[in-house]
Design an enzyme around this catalytic site. Structure first.
Site, PDB file in Angstrom:
ATOM      1  N   ASP A  23     -21.534  38.932 -22.676  1.00 42.49           N
ATOM      2  CA  ASP A  23     -21.728  38.017 -21.543  1.00 42.49           C
ATOM      3  C   ASP A  23     -20.666  36.923 -21.477  1.00 42.49           C
ATOM      4  O   ASP A  23     -20.441  36.345 -20.426  1.00 42.49           O
ATOM      5  CB  ASP A  23     -23.119  37.374 -21.608  1.00 42.49           C
ATOM      6  CG  ASP A  23     -24.167  38.306 -21.033  1.00 42.49           C
ATOM      7  OD1 ASP A  23     -24.046  39.518 -21.252  1.00 42.49           O
ATOM      8  OD2 ASP A  23     -25.101  37.826 -20.367  1.00 42.49           O
TER       9      ASP A  23
ATOM     10  N   CYS B 123     -25.262  42.040 -28.422  1.00 32.34           N
ATOM     11  CA  CYS B 123     -25.225  41.163 -27.242  1.00 32.34           C
ATOM     12  C   CYS B 123     -26.298  41.572 -26.210  1.00 32.34           C
ATOM     13  O   CYS B 123     -26.884  42.643 -26.287  1.00 32.34           O
ATOM     14  CB  CYS B 123     -23.829  41.225 -26.636  1.00 32.34           C
ATOM     15  SG  CYS B 123     -23.478  39.866 -25.521  1.00 32.34           S
ATOM     16  N   ASP B 124     -26.473  40.679 -25.237  1.00 27.11           N
ATOM     17  CA  ASP B 124     -27.637  40.713 -24.334  1.00 27.11           C
ATOM     18  C   ASP B 124     -28.060  42.090 -23.809  1.00 27.11           C
ATOM     19  O   ASP B 124     -29.246  42.402 -23.751  1.00 27.11           O
ATOM     20  CB  ASP B 124     -27.374  39.841 -23.100  1.00 27.11           C
ATOM     21  CG  ASP B 124     -27.174  38.380 -23.449  1.00 27.11           C
ATOM     22  OD1 ASP B 124     -26.908  38.073 -24.622  1.00 27.11           O
ATOM     23  OD2 ASP B 124     -27.282  37.557 -22.534  1.00 27.11           O
ATOM     24  N   LYS B 125     -27.104  42.877 -23.337  1.00 33.91           N
ATOM     25  CA  LYS B 125     -27.481  44.100 -22.633  1.00 33.91           C
ATOM     26  C   LYS B 125     -27.771  45.258 -23.588  1.00 33.91           C
ATOM     27  O   LYS B 125     -28.241  46.309 -23.152  1.00 33.91           O
ATOM     28  CB  LYS B 125     -26.366  44.530 -21.670  1.00 33.91           C
ATOM     29  CG  LYS B 125     -25.977  43.461 -20.679  1.00 33.91           C
ATOM     30  CD  LYS B 125     -27.129  43.078 -19.768  1.00 33.91           C
ATOM     31  CE  LYS B 125     -26.832  41.825 -18.977  1.00 33.91           C
ATOM     32  NZ  LYS B 125     -26.853  40.579 -19.741  1.00 33.91           N
TER      33      LYS B 125
ATOM     34  N   SER C 264     -28.368  32.564 -17.360  1.00 38.57           N
ATOM     35  CA  SER C 264     -28.261  32.863 -18.779  1.00 38.57           C
ATOM     36  C   SER C 264     -29.548  32.373 -19.432  1.00 38.57           C
ATOM     37  O   SER C 264     -30.138  31.386 -18.988  1.00 38.57           O
ATOM     38  CB  SER C 264     -27.075  32.108 -19.376  1.00 38.57           C
ATOM     39  OG  SER C 264     -27.226  32.035 -20.770  1.00 38.57           O
TER      40      SER C 264
ATOM     41  N   CYS D 129     -25.321  34.931 -29.644  1.00 37.86           N
ATOM     42  CA  CYS D 129     -25.433  33.491 -29.432  1.00 37.86           C
ATOM     43  C   CYS D 129     -26.713  32.960 -30.077  1.00 37.86           C
ATOM     44  O   CYS D 129     -27.796  33.512 -29.852  1.00 37.86           O
ATOM     45  CB  CYS D 129     -25.483  33.180 -27.948  1.00 37.86           C
ATOM     46  SG  CYS D 129     -23.988  33.621 -27.075  1.00 37.86           S
TER      47      CYS D 129
HETATM   48 FE1  FES Z   1     -23.022  37.987 -26.765  1.00 42.50          FE
HETATM   49 FE2  FES Z   1     -24.097  35.555 -26.094  1.00 42.50          FE
HETATM   50  S1  FES Z   1     -22.196  36.420 -25.483  1.00 42.50           S
HETATM   51  S2  FES Z   1     -24.959  37.161 -27.252  1.00 42.50           S
END
Ligand code: FES
Length: 554
Positions: free
Chosen positions: A79, A120-122, A469, A192
């Site tokens: 992200d 990461c998020d996705k 976010s 994050c």
């Molecule tokens: Fe990968 Fe936040 S940019 S978890």
């Protein structure tokens, strides 16, 4: 009989055997379960930089347990890295690219199971969606969160960096000071820190039963993570022998558990879309928006991790993590649900020794009596919208203001920098949903971060058919459904309209008469948008509505 063992004498068997002999497979290996190690990894991002090492350990673990691993790499969106081009439109479509990537490789090769390294998020949503679609034994391994560092005398993490950008336009921070923060905001690999989408989805993967119990959240590269990697590698081999497939785990009751946990932790608003997508891929007859609406009435906020409150994600890990939250919800969750451990949720919970109630409060003594997330309805969101009520101050749960309308997050940021956003405004960022973007505009969340940095996030509300976010804070409503590009009422909001957001009574309305709204909708014409040739154009043609999680299948 393993499906990976093709018919002896067939063309596929012969050419495949020739290739795999060259790769070093023994005669015994041909009789063993062949397991995909889904290494969604890239050296572009700190979210993924440790995954190649983890993948090697997983492959060693699978071999020790009597399986044959094959590493499969997929697209690996971050992200904060793959967000720069085309206003961040690639981010949500990348989730579905991963799902299809996995289908092509794992189904094409008829492998017997998969272990998915989620970061990461996705990635965790995509991995669960792929597991639900293919319905072969699947285990998710959340690969952990990162840590910040000291900037002078202050501790700084990625959340601080994200939110400090807006302070520059206000003159409260110099670019040099922000540069210093970026030097130490991330000091270890992983996702994050904070209750953003990545940690939320790691926790919800565990709540759904798709990870071994006790893993989420977890510090990346910690000895504890490596223990789980070994155990997960062993377990996937057993799951293949037991024929323990995702659709035996991903039941409606499992989703109810996940929603309960999402509400208790004040999880990311994006969990609504992702849980809906996993359920849709599992072909469950359930509307996750309605599950949220039902369960929210009995939920309170038990965890207060940043950006909701002062605690850190490591506090939650040490206090008992996802299992600790489920323990505090023990009387409400469905305990008979099967998990990848081969045991039920209730049996897993019996192994939990203690919960630190200073961090994970009990339902009798919550951080807040109301839950972190709410579903809103009203003339602006007939099919629902989501807000993280816990990221707005308790005395700002009702907001009425004047619409300032933008069809782009970048334009909204420019307006903020030019002083054109004032206290009392409701900033509308539309044409930002999956179809309208196409792909949700990440610049909406950048605008919100700038607003926070400018110290205006309690005086200005933001509503969008796109996404926030999970780290954003303020009076925010996202995923307004139907989205503007599908002719939802957000499309006809005009500059200067009064908009009312009521997080207590779960309402979002534009204050015009029903007749006026109807007239505007009848006169509405879709925005003509030039979409560049490529993945986004394909995505726009096939993406489904938000209440199906914006998946690509009917
Ligand atoms: Fe990968 Fe936040 S940019 S978890």
């Amino acid at each position: 009989m393993l499906r990976s063992n093709l018919k002896p004498g067939s063309t596929s068997w012969a050419v495949r055997r020739t290739q795999w002999k060259f790769l070093g497979l023994s005669e015994e290996d041909f009789e063993r379960p062949k397991i995909a190690v889904i290494n969604t990894s890239s050296t572009l991002s700190s979210c993924y930089i440790h995954l190649d090492d983890i993948s090697e350990k997983v492959q060693e673990g699978i071999r020790r347990a009597g399986g044959v691993p094959f590493e499969i790499r997929t697209t690996a969106p971050s992200d904060f890295i793959t967000n720069a081009g085309r206003e961040g439109r690639y981010i949500l479509p990348s989730r579905d690219l991963i799902v299809n990537d996995i289908e092509v490789m794992v189904e094409g090769a008829l492998l017997d199971g998969m272990i998915c390294l989620s970061s990461c998020d996705k990635t965790a949503p995509a991995h669960m969606m792929a597991g639900a679609r293919l319905n072969i034994p699947t285990i998710i391994v959340p690969c952990g969160y990162n840590k910040g560092g000291m900037c002078g005398k202050a501790f700084v993490d990625i959340d601080d960096v994200f939110e400090s950008v807006g302070k520059i336009s206000k003159g409260d921070l110099s670019v040099d000071q922000l540069t210093d923060m970026t030097n130490v905001g991330i000091t270890t690999p992983g996702v994050c820190a904070g209750m953003g989408t990545a940690n939320t989805m790691h926790i919800l993967a565990e709540a759904l039963g798709m990870t071994l119990p006790g893993i989420a959240p977890i510090a990346a590269n910690s000895p504890k993570l490596y223990e789980f990697i070994e155990r997960s590698s062993r377990r996937i081999v057993e799951m293949i022998h037991e024929e323990l497939t995702p659709r035996r785990i991903l039941t409606v009751e499992a989703f109810e558990n996940a929603v309960r946990v999402a509400l208790a932790i004040g999880g990311s608003v994006n969990s609504l879309r992702h849980l809906s997508a996993v359920a849709a891929e599992a072909e469950l007859d359930v509307n996750i928006v309605q599950v949220f609406e039902r369960i929210v009435e009995e939920s309170s906020l038990l965890v207060n991790v940043r950006p909701n409150g002062p605690d850190h994600i490591e506090d939650l890990e040490q206090a008992g993590g996802a299992m600790g939250v489920m323990k505090q919800l023990e009387d409400k969750i469905n305990q008979g649900i099967l998990t990848v451990s081969g045991r039920t949720v209730g049996e897993n919970l019996q192994e939990l020794k203690e919960v630190d109630e200073k961090i994970i409060r009990s339902s009798n003594d919550p951080w807040r009596k109301t839950s972190g997330l709410v579903i809103l309805r009203g003339n602006l969101a007939p099919e629902g919208a989501i807000s993280k009520a816990s990221s707005a101050p308790e005395d700002k749960q009702f907001f009425e203001g004047t619409a300032k309308v933008f069809n782009s997050g970048t334009k909204a940021i420019e307006a903020l920098e030019q002083g054109a956003i004032q206290p009392g405004d409701v900033v509308v960022i539309r044409e930002a949903g999956p179809k309208g973007g196409p792909g949700t505009l990440l610049t909406a969340s950048h605008f919100i971060a700038s607003l926070t940095g400018a110290g205006m996030n309690e005086e200005v509300a933001v509503i969008t058919d796109g996404q926030n976010s999970g780290l954003n804070r303020g009076i925010l409503v996202s995923q307004i459904m139907p989205e503007a590009a599908e002719g939802g009422p957000l499309a006809v909001v005009k500059e200067g309209d009064a908009i009312q957001i009521d997080l207590i009574n779960k309402k979002i309305n534009v204050l015009i008469s029903d007749e006026e709204l109807q007239n505007r909708l009848e006169e509405w014409v879709p925005t003509e948008k030039e979409v560049p040739r490529g993945w986004l154009k394909i995505y726009q043609k096939v993406v489904q509505s938000g209440n199906k999680g914006s998946i690509l299948l009917e």
